[in-house]
Design an enzyme around this catalytic site. Structure first.
Site, PDB file in Angstrom:
ATOM      1  N   SER A 192      11.581  -1.837   6.054  1.00 47.62           N
ATOM      2  CA  SER A 192      10.590  -1.138   6.887  1.00 47.62           C
ATOM      3  C   SER A 192      11.287  -0.619   8.155  1.00 47.62           C
ATOM      4  O   SER A 192      10.754   0.245   8.854  1.00 47.62           O
ATOM      5  CB  SER A 192       9.431  -2.068   7.247  1.00 47.62           C
ATOM      6  OG  SER A 192       9.912  -3.320   7.695  1.00 47.62           O
TER       7      SER A 192
ATOM      8  N   GLU B 214       2.395  -7.807  -2.107  1.00 45.59           N
ATOM      9  CA  GLU B 214       1.879  -6.792  -1.176  1.00 45.59           C
ATOM     10  C   GLU B 214       0.696  -6.049  -1.802  1.00 45.59           C
ATOM     11  O   GLU B 214       0.794  -5.533  -2.937  1.00 45.59           O
ATOM     12  CB  GLU B 214       3.016  -5.811  -0.817  1.00 45.59           C
ATOM     13  CG  GLU B 214       2.576  -4.762   0.193  1.00 45.59           C
ATOM     14  CD  GLU B 214       3.738  -4.053   0.892  1.00 45.59           C
ATOM     15  OE1 GLU B 214       4.901  -4.474   0.744  1.00 45.59           O
ATOM     16  OE2 GLU B 214       3.451  -3.068   1.606  1.00 45.59           O
TER      17      GLU B 214
HETATM   18  O1  KIV Z   1      10.336  -4.107   4.495  1.00 48.18           O
HETATM   19  C1  KIV Z   1       9.503  -4.936   4.882  1.00 48.18           C
HETATM   20  O2  KIV Z   1       9.229  -5.095   6.072  1.00 48.18           O
HETATM   21  C2  KIV Z   1       8.832  -5.735   3.863  1.00 48.18           C
HETATM   22  C3  KIV Z   1       7.685  -6.581   4.295  1.00 48.18           C
HETATM   23  C4  KIV Z   1       6.510  -5.765   4.577  1.00 48.18           C
HETATM   24  C5  KIV Z   1       7.412  -7.662   3.331  1.00 48.18           C
HETATM   25  O3  KIV Z   1       9.186  -5.673   2.730  1.00 48.18           O
END
Ligand code: KIV
Length: 286
Positions: free
Chosen positions: A48, A185
């Site tokens: 992310s 998720e």
């Molecule tokens: O990339 C990320 O932050 C994630 C989380 C939302 C689990 O995969």
């Protein structure tokens, strides 16, 4: 006394004892230190990163180099929590050898203690290979952002019988492959509860309801730092965005008005001392 370092075994124990697991993302040293000192169980350097730090529209462009760079910074801030590095798109999808090599880089070059990778039964053999190479793996099923276009966009997964069964089957296959935990998720709460009860490994939910063994959020969402897009499952505990904007505009105004820096922010010197040091007077000669 230093708090005890959290391991994958501790997470399994927590599940057995019915204690909830708290996990958050981090991308830099400063926030990672705050998060770790707050007593979190798991810190994830999530891909992310691509959206909330690097400004991309998705996680797809994130590279191994991006991830390793940020994992190293977070490593310096995390002492107690289990540190998990997120494997970026195409770093584990081409071959098992490449998956092991890249997973190994998270451990050797960035100091992570585990890696996370996205996918269901189709990645179970890859998970097995990485685990057999000695690297703990956290799985990630449901809405998997790296392949979101294949899933038909950012939407809840497992609402029909076929996908619900496929998700349960994937979770079981990933546990069998040796994963120590699984992020779920955007799943309906009852399906997440059923999967949680069917597994020995802990489930960490994000948009998957309260029946999971733990929860994860993107820290920038929780702190109200990323306001471009706000999923329904996010709880904003504070809205830092307007507070930061106010501080920045105050600074700019004070610089322009000559209010900052004040005497308390500088290193004063008597005029006489200046004259003694330089032989020049501050006063203009007539
Ligand atoms: O990339 C990320 O932050 C994630 C989380 C939302 C689990 O995969």
């Amino acid at each position: 006394m230093e708090p005890k370092k959290i391991t994958t075994a501790d997470l399994q124990k927590k599940k057995k004892a019915g204690e909830k697991i708290a996990m958050l993302t981090a991308y830099d040293y400063s926030l990672a230190s705050f998060i770790d000192q707050s007593g979190i169980d798991v810190v994830l350097v999530g891909d992310s990163l691509g959206m909330v730090v690097l400004g991309y529209d998705s996680t797809v462009p994130v590279t191994m180099a991006d991830m390793l760079h940020h994992c190293r910074a977070v490593r310096r801030g995390v002492r107690t929590a289990l540190l998990v590095g997120d494997m970026p798109f195409m770093s584990y999808n081409i071959s098992r050898e490449e998956a092991i090599r890249n997973a190994g880089r998270f451990i050797k070059e960035a100091g992570c203690e585990a890696v996370k990778l996205e996918g269901g039964r189709e990645v179970a053999e890859t998970v097995k290979a990485v685990v057999e190479a000695g690297i703990p793996v956290m799985a990630h099923i449901g809405l998997t952002p790296q392949t979101v276009s294949k899933l038909g966009g950012f939407r809840v997964q497992g609402r029909d019988a076929e996908t619900a069964r496929r998700l349960l089957d994937s979770a079981l296959a990933l546990e069998e492959a040796g994963a120590f935990g699984v992020v779920m998720e955007c799943l309906p709460d009852k399906l997440a509860g059923l999967i949680t009860r069917s597994l020995k490994m802990p489930t960490i939910g994000i948009g998957a309801g309260p029946e999971c063994d733990g929860q994860v959020l993107v820290t920038n969402d929780l702190l109200g730092l990323y306001e471009k897009f706000q999923p329904k499952f996010v709880k904003q505990y504070v809205r830092l965005h307007p507070i930061i904007r106010q501080a920045l505009t105050d600074y700019i105004r004070e610089v322009r008005e000559g209010v900052f820096p004040g005497p308390e922010h500088g290193f004063a010197m008597e005029a006489k001392e200046l004259e003694r040091l330089t032989g020049r007077s501050k006063r203009k000669k007539k």
